[in-house]
Design an enzyme around this catalytic site. Structure first.
Site, short mmCIF file in Angstrom:
data_model
loop_
_atom_site.label_atom_id
_atom_site.label_comp_id
_atom_site.label_asym_id
_atom_site.label_seq_id
_atom_site.Cartn_x
_atom_site.Cartn_y
_atom_site.Cartn_z
N HIS A 1 -103.87 47.53 101.63
CA HIS A 1 -103.57 46.13 101.36
C HIS A 1 -104.82 45.28 101.66
O HIS A 1 -105.67 45.67 102.43
CB HIS A 1 -102.40 45.63 102.20
CG HIS A 1 -101.07 46.16 101.74
ND1 HIS A 1 -100.71 47.47 101.89
CD2 HIS A 1 -100.03 45.54 101.12
CE1 HIS A 1 -99.49 47.64 101.39
NE2 HIS A 1 -99.06 46.50 100.91
N HIS B 1 -96.52 39.14 96.49
CA HIS B 1 -97.67 39.74 97.17
C HIS B 1 -98.91 38.86 97.26
O HIS B 1 -99.41 38.65 98.36
CB HIS B 1 -98.06 41.08 96.52
CG HIS B 1 -97.12 42.19 96.80
ND1 HIS B 1 -95.95 42.35 96.08
CD2 HIS B 1 -97.14 43.20 97.69
CE1 HIS B 1 -95.29 43.39 96.54
NE2 HIS B 1 -96.00 43.93 97.53
N HIS C 1 -98.76 48.62 91.56
CA HIS C 1 -98.42 47.93 92.80
C HIS C 1 -99.64 47.16 93.34
O HIS C 1 -100.12 47.39 94.46
CB HIS C 1 -97.89 48.90 93.85
CG HIS C 1 -97.11 48.22 94.94
ND1 HIS C 1 -95.77 48.41 95.11
CD2 HIS C 1 -97.48 47.33 95.90
CE1 HIS C 1 -95.34 47.69 96.14
NE2 HIS C 1 -96.38 47.02 96.63
#
Length: 592
Positions: A456, A273, A377
């Site tokens: 995000h 990520h 996450h």
């Protein structure tokens, strides 16, 4: 005397043989007044070349790779002296595949200005990972709109394709009740997060102008975890290359295809990520801890909840164990998530269903509370040098700022589920007059304010604001009556850290509705050079079964909200999301 004559004859014969061999392996001839034109100099980037210097020292170098056809896009850039010296040549970037390219190079040599035209032949580029799921050989590009003044834009797409070998490698062990077994067989982490990269640059005519050989960083044919994982975290380092993280290693690659990589420090796993370059040259990466004893006393591999600071040699400088800083047991958003798309590994059989969370449920890469499950996450990192703090986007919690001494400075999220010690850090939404906006505990607010959900890239902009890609799953901490009611946004917030307030100052995307909805992945970043919000919705139409996923590149005028650029990239296999995209400026990359 006779022996001396024979020895001399043998020596001459050997010299003659060596001379003949040397003559048979001559280097490529000079292409102009400098040296040879070497296509794909490092074997990883077939749409590049390097013009060798031929032991000369040109200065004031510039390059034009001419566009193909009537409307082709020229790629022009200056090449700085450091770049020329480092490569012992002039980098040629932006060639078309399977084409005889025209390239113009200008430079000064021995006080004279020289302009030369070259022809550079390239071969087709190849997607190695084609199988029965493929819809197309490559990822197709469809240009929807390019406004005047944006024709020169170049976009690097960070995408992937599923592989036949994608499920070969897993961390071993179910949750074990026996303490001895648990210690020797930690529960699953995120290693199955594995796919072959498709990394390329497109121009505003929809043409591929750069390609990274998949084997440069990945190889699904080997059981080597150093060559497996998910290539992510691509960002311009400001030093002429692009950063990346991938499974068990991190590093950089440049536009000529030269790759440098470092292994993770011992005890840490599962890079994916996000990565960020600090002002001191250190690297922040998002990883996980292996063989971690959690609060329940179980030994687990944690999930996406550690930030590591690494120096340029790969030595570990500092660690943020986010599970001890934030609350790993808050489940307010996770209970509202569409379980069909919690990660990039999309589960089409569970689309639209919410998760059932159990404190003592299985460990592994699935939503759940407590370290050893996907409670956080974390999908982006930003560094704020003003106070030596990091800003993290938690897909399953919100956005938070954390200090060097591991304290929470503020949290941007609805108030539901935050316990004492964290609820005091929640930012208060305000309007343009700094008056508080009334919001429910689930984040439904009056006026022009909305929280981000499953977001995000929470990044600081050049204006000092925070830009966020608000994916929008679980908005209002619930699933809507119909999936088509979902939407995503580019959103900008202004945070007053002294007052503990947050104001929403800009948004785009709500008006585009479900057809612009991107449930996972994606990026947004303000671009000062054209006063636009650049963004990439990496998973548009993700849930249309059997259909290719759309990655939507946009640049939106900040003042008028007019679409200046819209380009769709289509996945090569059905229901396969893209990750991110980024703007590429070759003058910045090669101008050093």
């Amino acid at each position: 005397m006779k022996k001396q004559i024979i020895a001399s004859m043998v020596t001459l014969a050997l010299l003659g043989c060596n001379s003949a061999m040397a003559a048979g392996f001559k280097p490529a001839p000079a292409a102009g007044k400098l040296g040879a034109m070497l296509v794909d100099p490092y074997g990883n980037s077939p749409l590049t070349a390097l013009l060798d210097l031929g032991s000369k020292r040109p200065t004031d170098v510039s390059v034009v790779v001419h566009g193909k056809g009537r409307n082709g896009v020229d790629i022009s850039y200056e090449v700085g002296p450091e770049t020329v010296m480092h490569n012992d040549g002039v980098p040629i970037f932006g060639l078309y595949a399977d084409y005889t390219n025209k390239v113009t190079v200008e430079y000064i040599l021995d006080g004279k200005k020289i302009k030369e035209d070259y022809q550079v032949i390239t071969s087709p580029i190849v997607n190695k990972y084609i199988d029965n799921r493929n819809v197309s050989r490559m990822q197709d590009v469809k240009v929807q709109k390019v406004a005047k003044g944006f024709e020169d834009r170049l976009y690097m797409v960070n995408s992937h394709t599923l592989t036949q070998q994608g499920s070969q490698m897993h961390w071993s062990g179910p949750k074990a009740k026996d303490a001895v077994l648990q210690a020797t067989s930690p529960s699953t982490g995120a290693l199955p997060f594995d796919a072959a990269p498709m990394t390329y640059v497109v121009d505003t005519q929809g043409e591929y102008r750069w390609w990274l050989n998949q084997d440069a960083v990945y190889d699904a044919t080997v059981l080597d975890i150093k060559k497996r994982g998910y290539l992510m975290g691509l960002k311009d380092t400001g030093k002429g290359n692009i950063s990346f993280v991938q499974g068990q290693r991190w590093g950089n690659f440049d536009l000529l295809g030269k790759v440098t990589a470092h292994d993770l420090p011992r005890g840490y796993v599962d890079l994916s990520h996000a990565t960020e370059i600090m002002d001191n040259g250190h690297r922040l990466v998002r990883a996980a801890k292996a063989n971690y004893v959690n609060k329940a006393g179980d030994t687990v591999h944690t999930l996406r909840d550690h930030i590591l600071e690494l120096d340029e040699s790969g030595h570990l400088v500092d660690v943020w164990n986010i599970g001890t800083i934030m609350d790993p047991f808050r489940d307010a958003l996770m209970k509202a998530l569409d379980i069909g798309a919690v990660c990039v590994n999309v589960d089409m059989d569970h689309v639209g269903k919410t998760a059932e969370l159990e404190v003592d449920g299985p460990y592994g890469d699935l939503p759940g509370v407590g370290q050893g499950r996907n409670w956080a996450h974390i999908n982006s990192i930003d560094y704020d040098p003003k106070d030596d703090s990091i800003i993290l986007s938690f897909r399953h919690q919100g956005v938070a700022k954390i200090t060097r001494d591991k304290k929470v400075k503020w949290i941007l999220a609805p108030s539901e589920g935050w316990r004492a010690g964290w609820k005091e850090k929640l930012l208060t939404p305000v309007d343009a007059n700094n008056k508080p906006i009334k919001c429910t505990s689930k984040g439904v607010c009056e006026g022009d304010f909305d929280f981000s959900y499953t977001q995000h890239t929470a990044w600081l902009s050049s204006k000092g604001t925070l830009t966020v890609f608000d994916n929008g799953d679980g908005r209002g901490l619930e699933q809507p009556a119909m999936p088509t009611m979902k939407y995503s946004r580019f959103v900008e917030y202004k945070i007053d850290e002294e007052k503990g307030t947050v104001e929403q100052v800009w948004e785009y995307g709500k008006e585009r509705g479900y057809d612009w909805y991107s449930p996972i992945t994606s990026v947004v970043e303000y671009q000062a050079d054209r006063n636009t919000m650049f963004g990439f919705g990496g998973s548009v139409h993700l849930f249309e079964r059997g259909e290719r996923n759309i990655g939507k590149i946009n640049e939106i005028d900040y003042d008028t909200k007019e679409v200046k650029v819209e380009i769709d990239v289509l996945s090569d296999k059905p229901n396969t999301p893209h990750y991110r995209a980024l703007l590429i400026d070759p003058s910045s990359m090669f101008g050093r």
